[in-house]
Design a protein around this motif. Structure first.
Motif, short mmCIF file in Angstrom:
data_model
loop_
_atom_site.label_atom_id
_atom_site.label_comp_id
_atom_site.label_asym_id
_atom_site.label_seq_id
_atom_site.Cartn_x
_atom_site.Cartn_y
_atom_site.Cartn_z
N GLU A 46 48.97 3.63 57.00
CA GLU A 46 50.39 3.41 56.96
C GLU A 46 51.12 4.53 56.11
N ASP A 47 50.12 5.44 55.24
CA ASP A 47 50.94 6.34 54.53
C ASP A 47 49.87 7.17 54.27
N THR A 48 50.08 8.63 53.96
CA THR A 48 49.00 9.35 53.68
C THR A 48 49.73 10.79 52.73
N ARG A 49 49.05 10.75 51.71
CA ARG A 49 49.61 11.87 50.48
C ARG A 49 48.29 12.64 50.25
N ILE A 50 48.55 14.03 50.07
CA ILE A 50 47.47 14.93 49.74
C ILE A 50 47.97 15.53 48.59
N MET A 51 46.79 15.78 47.72
CA MET A 51 47.07 16.31 46.15
C MET A 51 46.23 17.07 45.99
N LYS A 52 46.37 18.30 45.17
CA LYS A 52 45.14 19.10 44.80
C LYS A 52 45.06 18.97 43.24
N ILE A 53 43.69 19.12 42.91
CA ILE A 53 43.37 18.80 41.58
C ILE A 53 42.55 19.99 41.08
N VAL B 174 45.70 -1.72 51.14
CA VAL B 174 44.83 -1.14 50.34
C VAL B 174 44.99 0.15 50.31
N ARG B 175 45.12 1.02 49.10
CA ARG B 175 45.14 2.18 48.78
C ARG B 175 43.81 2.72 48.37
N ILE B 176 43.65 3.89 49.13
CA ILE B 176 42.15 4.80 48.74
C ILE B 176 42.39 6.10 48.37
N ARG B 177 41.69 6.60 47.81
CA ARG B 177 41.50 7.96 47.47
C ARG B 177 40.40 8.69 47.90
N ILE B 178 40.23 9.71 48.81
CA ILE B 178 39.48 10.40 49.17
C ILE B 178 39.34 11.65 48.40
N GLU B 179 38.31 12.04 47.55
CA GLU B 179 38.16 13.05 46.82
C GLU B 179 37.31 14.19 47.27
N ILE B 180 37.67 15.18 47.68
CA ILE B 180 36.76 16.26 48.54
C ILE B 180 36.64 17.29 47.38
N ILE C 241 42.62 15.90 47.18
CA ILE C 241 42.61 14.36 47.48
C ILE C 241 43.48 13.90 48.52
N TYR C 242 42.88 13.17 49.28
CA TYR C 242 43.67 12.35 50.20
C TYR C 242 43.93 11.08 50.00
N GLU C 243 45.18 10.51 49.76
CA GLU C 243 45.40 9.44 49.13
C GLU C 243 45.89 8.56 50.45
N LEU C 244 45.25 7.66 51.03
CA LEU C 244 45.65 6.49 52.24
C LEU C 244 45.90 5.24 52.16
N SER C 245 47.15 4.86 52.69
CA SER C 245 47.23 3.36 52.66
C SER C 245 46.78 2.59 53.90
N PHE C 246 45.91 1.72 53.98
CA PHE C 246 45.87 1.13 55.07
C PHE C 246 46.27 -0.38 55.23
N SER C 247 46.83 -0.85 56.25
CA SER C 247 47.20 -2.22 56.27
C SER C 247 45.71 -3.03 56.81
N GLU C 248 44.87 -2.95 56.07
CA GLU C 248 43.52 -3.75 56.40
C GLU C 248 42.80 -4.56 55.17
N ASP C 249 41.95 -5.03 55.31
CA ASP C 249 41.31 -5.67 54.03
C ASP C 249 40.62 -4.66 53.58
N THR C 250 40.04 -4.62 52.06
CA THR C 250 39.53 -3.54 51.49
C THR C 250 38.06 -3.01 52.17
N HIS C 251 37.46 -4.18 52.56
CA HIS C 251 35.86 -3.68 53.30
C HIS C 251 36.30 -2.91 54.44
N THR C 252 37.17 -3.12 55.37
CA THR C 252 37.45 -2.51 56.56
C THR C 252 37.99 -1.04 56.20
#
Lengths: 83, 83
Positions: free
Chosen positions: A35-42, B2-8, B42-53
């Protein structure tokens, strides 16, 4: 030694073209419940300073070198302290 | 939602030229008590899903689209859940 994170993101209301493109392309690729994407730099920096001095230096580094205040905001977070 | 951070970040032992250059230049500019610099995205994504999915989708997005497994590693962190 103090370990500090400077998290840089876009100000509210400023469009991040990379995040918009990612959002669009995730939809095309079938990830259509994103539903939404944000990008940050650390920037994670270790300082051989006390915490107070290191926080001041991190603020100065962020404001003078890393961000563009017209479009970015930043947060500074102490993530580790050791002797 | 659900709001998820992917830290690369870079794998241990892989040199990050941007972080090395920043480290060097901070020293030149007088910030010579900076001992180490790391840069992450960091990519911060919001999903309209349950946490596991959503976790599964985030893992798939990270591995298939965002990282280069030869040089990058990633962490996935759930930062918010709401109905």
């Amino acid at each position: 030694m103090v370990r500090i994170r400077i998290e840089i993101s876009y100000l509210e209301g400023v469009e991040d073209p990379e995040a918009s493109t990612l959002h669009h392309n995730l939809g095309v690729l079938g990830y259509d419940t994103v539903e939404d994407t944000r990008i940050m730099k650390i920037y994670e920096l270790s300082f051989s300073e006390d915490t107070h001095t290191a926080m001041g230096m991190a603020k100065s580094i962020a404001e003078n070198l890393l961000i563009n205040p017209v479009i970015n905001k930043y947060d500074i977070i102490v993530i580790g302290e050791e002797e």
